[in-house]
Design a protein around this motif. Structure first.
Motif, PDB file in Angstrom:
ATOM      1  N   PHE A 127     131.748  11.864 -97.485  1.00 47.70           N
ATOM      2  CA  PHE A 127     131.525  10.611 -96.757  1.00 47.70           C
ATOM      3  C   PHE A 127     130.999   9.546 -97.708  1.00 47.70           C
ATOM      4  N   TRP A 128     131.479   8.299 -97.483  1.00 51.72           N
ATOM      5  CA  TRP A 128     131.057   7.169 -98.313  1.00 51.72           C
ATOM      6  C   TRP A 128     130.829   5.951 -97.420  1.00 51.72           C
ATOM      7  N   ARG A 129     129.746   5.236 -97.710  1.00 53.27           N
ATOM      8  CA  ARG A 129     129.515   3.973 -96.997  1.00 53.27           C
ATOM      9  C   ARG A 129     130.533   2.926 -97.446  1.00 53.27           C
ATOM     10  N   TRP A 134     131.973   3.816 -92.418  1.00 53.15           N
ATOM     11  CA  TRP A 134     132.018   5.018 -93.249  1.00 53.15           C
ATOM     12  C   TRP A 134     133.455   5.453 -93.471  1.00 53.15           C
ATOM     13  N   LEU A 135     133.668   6.132 -94.587  1.00 52.33           N
ATOM     14  CA  LEU A 135     134.976   6.652 -94.967  1.00 52.33           C
ATOM     15  C   LEU A 135     134.807   8.112 -95.366  1.00 52.33           C
ATOM     16  N   GLY A 170     132.043  -2.138-101.151  1.00 51.11           N
ATOM     17  CA  GLY A 170     132.497  -3.509-100.957  1.00 51.11           C
ATOM     18  C   GLY A 170     133.816  -3.633-100.229  1.00 51.11           C
ATOM     19  N   ARG A 171     134.324  -2.535 -99.718  1.00 48.08           N
ATOM     20  CA  ARG A 171     135.645  -2.563 -99.075  1.00 48.08           C
ATOM     21  C   ARG A 171     135.562  -2.146 -97.609  1.00 48.08           C
ATOM     22  N   SER A 172     136.571  -2.535 -96.846  1.00 50.17           N
ATOM     23  CA  SER A 172     136.707  -2.103 -95.461  1.00 50.17           C
ATOM     24  C   SER A 172     137.220  -0.666 -95.416  1.00 50.17           C
TER      25      SER A 172
END
Length: 489
Positions: A127-129, A134-135, A170-172
Motif C-alpha cells: 500500500f502507498w499513499r 491509497w494505492l 504526488g499522483r492520483s
C-alpha cells in the motif's frame, strides 16, 4: 515425506485431542451455499461437521467461516466421488478441523526452506499513499516490477520503496492505476466497499455448464477418489496451484505446464508443487504445441489460471477444448470475473482485496488499509475449484459428459462480503485480533510436516481435507520447476 509412516497415510479424520468437540447444530448456511453453487444436493452438505478453532484467521470479515466452508465442500466432493467410483461403501462422513484449515490457508507464510522464511511480498509490493487516497501495487515478479517503474518513469535499477513512495504521493491513485495497467503492470486504487445490495449480483461464486453429450471415461474403484485422473495444470501463483495440489493429494496425476519464458518463483513452487510434476512447453513452437495436443487427447481435466481469452489463440479456450474433447472437465480461474470492464485485467488476491473494499473494511486504527489474515481469496477459490472438478468427475461417472466451470477471485470476494452483510457487517464473534498475516494464530505442530526437496529441507502446512480416510499428506514433495518430461505417468 519424512515424518509419517507411508506416503498416503490415511486417518479417520484430521484430529487433535486438545481441540474443541465437533460442532453440528444444523446445516452451515455458508457451506450449503457453496455446495449448491457447485451443483450439489442439499442432503450431503447437511452432514458436514466442523471442529471449531475460535481465534484462527482473525479478521473483521468472516474469513474463518469462508475458509472452513471451502475446505468442507472440497472434503465432501472428494468423499462423494470416492463413493461414486466404488472406493467407499458408506455415506460420506466429513469432519473438518478449523485449525488445520487455518494452517493450510497460510501455507506460503508457514513454509520454511532450510529454516529460512521465504519472502511473500517484494519491497515494491504493498500500500502507498497517493495525493487523493491509497494505492496497492504488486511487483513480486521481475517483469511486473519493471512495468510498474516504466509506467512511472522511474529507473529500473536503484528505485527503492522510499523513492516509489515519494513519486506516488504526488499522483492520483486512479491515474497511476490506469497508467500501470496500460504498461502491463499491476496497481489498483484502494476503493470503499460497494453497497451491500450490489454485491449479490456482481460476480457469481461458480459458473457451471455441461455439454449435451460426452465420452469421458469412468474411473475404476480405488483408495483415493481422483486416482487415475489426468490433470493438465495451466495455472500460476496461489489459487490454481492450490486447487491442483489438492487434486494431486487425492491421487490425480497432475502435470503443470508453463512457458519457459515465464519462470516461476522457486519459493512459490516449493509451496504449491507438492504431489505434482512440472514441465515447460513453448506454445509458439509447433513441436511443443503438438506435445500439448497429445497430452490433451488423454487428459481428464484441464485447469487454467489466465485472463479470459488469453489462451484462445492456442485453441485452449473452453469451447474449443470441449468441442474436441467432450468428456473433458475444464475449470477456469481469473481475477476479476468473466464479464465487466475489468475482466481482461491482470490481478492477484491482494489487488482484488483492495479494489473490492476489503482493504478499507480491514483498516487499522490509523485508517491505513488493511488485509485479510491470509490470501483467503486465493486459497478459498483454490479449494472451491478443486471441489468443482471433483463434483464434475462424479457427474461424469454417470453420463460421460464433461463440464465447464468458471471461478474468479472477485466472485469469492463478493461471497465473503455477502456473508458479512448477512451478519450485519461483522465477522465471526471474537475473531478480530488485528489486520494482516502476522495476526494469524499459529497452527499446532501436528499441522506441519517436513520433507526434503530440490529447494532444500521444507517445513510446510499439511493438507486440511477431512473426510473419513482422507490422506493426511502428499505422496511426494515438490520437484524442481520445469524439469519433468511433458508426459503422463
Amino acid at each position: 515425506m519424512t515424518d509419517h509412516a507411508a506416503p498416503h497415510h490415511a486417518a479417520p479424520h484430521q484430529d487433535g485431542s486438545h481441540h474443541a468437540a465437533p460442532h453440528h447444530d444444523g446445516p452451515d448456511p455458508d457451506t450449503a451455499h457453496a455446495w449448491s453453487a457447485l451443483g450439489g444436493a442439499d442432503e450431503p452438505a447437511a452432514g458436514i461437521r466442523y471442529r471449531p478453532a475460535p481465534g484462527t484467521l482473525p479478521a473483521r470479515l468472516p474469513v474463518r467461516r469462508l475458509a472452513r466452508a471451502c475446505v468442507g465442500v472440497c472434503s465432501l466432493a472428494a468423499a462423494v466421488l470416492l463413493a461414486a467410483g466404488g472406493g467407499a461403501s458408506s455415506a460420506p462422513d466429513v469432519l473438518v478441523d478449523e485449525d488445520a484449515v487455518a494452517a493450510a490457508f497460510v501455507s506460503e507464510l508457514r513454509l520454511r526452506i532450510d529454516g529460512r522464511t521465504p519472502t511473500v511480498f517484494a519491497p515494491l509490493s504493498g500500500f502507498w499513499r497517493t495525493a487523493d487516497g491509497w494505492l496497492r501495487t504488486h511487483a513480486n515478479y521481475p517483469h511486473h516490477r519493471a512495468r510498474l517503474l516504466a509506467a512511472l518513469d522511474l529507473p529500473a535499477t536503484g528505485t527503492d520503496p522510499g523513492r516509489l513512495a515519494r513519486e506516488l504521493a504526488g499522483r492520483s491513485a486512479v491515474e497511476v492505476q490506469e497508467a500501470v495497467y496500460a504498461a502491463g503492470g499491476l496497481a489498483v486504487a484502494v476503493a470503499p466497499p460497494a453497497p451491500a445490495a450490489g454485491h449479490a449480483a456482481r460476480h457469481p461464486l461458480v459458473e457451471l455448464t455441461r455439454p449435451v453429450a460426452g465420452a469421458g471415461r469412468a474411473l475404476a474403484p480405488a483408495a483415493l477418489p481422483a486416482a487415475g485422473v489426468r490433470v493438465l495444470d495451466l495455472t500460476r501463483v496461489i489459487a490454481g496451484p492450490v486447487a491442483t495440489r489438492t487434486l494431486a493429494l487425492l491421487g490425480a496425476d497432475v502435470l503443470r505446464i508453463d512457458s519457459p519464458r515465464l519462470p516461476e518463483s522457486p519459493e512459490a513452487h516449493a509451496d504449491t508443487g507438492f504431489g505434482k510434476r512440472s514441465a515447460c512447453l513453448d506454445l509458439a513452437l509447433p513441436a511443443d504445441r503438438a506435445v500439448l495436443e497429445e497430452l490433451l487427447g488423454t487428459a481428464d481435466v484441464v485447469v487454467t489460471g489466465y485472463r479470459p481469452a488469453a489462451l484462445d489463440a492456442f485453441g485452449l479456450g473452453a469451447g474449443d477444448l470441449l468441442r474436441r474433447h467432450p468428456g473433458l472437465v475444464v475449470a477456469q480461474l481469473c481475477a476479476w470475473g468473466w464479464s465487466g470492464e475489468w475482466a481482461g485485467r491482470r490481478g492477484f488476491d491482494s489487488l482484488v482485496q483492495a479494489a473490492r473494499g476489503i482493504a478499507v473494511l480491514e483498516a487499522g486504527p490509523d485508517g491505513a488499509p488493511g488485509v485479510l489474515p491470509a490470501q483467503a481469496l486465493d486459497h478459498g477459490t483454490g479449494y472451491l475449484l478443486a471441489a468443482g472438478v471433483l463434483r464434475a468427475l462424479t457427474e461424469r461417472q454417470a453420463d460421460g459428459r464433461g463440464a465447464h466451470l468458471r471461478f474468479s477471485l472477485a466472485g469469492t470476494a463478493d461471497w465473503l462480503l455477502g456473508m458479512a452483510s448477512r451478519r450485519g457487517g461483522s465477522g465471526d464473534s471474537g475473531d478480530f485480533g488485528g489486520s494482516g498475516p502476522e495476526a494469524t494464530a499459529g497452527p499446532a505442530s501436528e499441522r506441519l510436516g517436513e520433507t526434503g526437496s530440490p529447494y532444500g529441507q521444507l517445513r510446510y502446512a499439511r493438507p486440511p481435507l477431512g473426510y473419513r480416510g482422507a490422506p493426511t499428506d502428499w505422496a511426494s514433495g515438490p520437484g524442481r520447476w520445469g524439469t519433468d518430461r511433458p508426459s503422463w505417468r
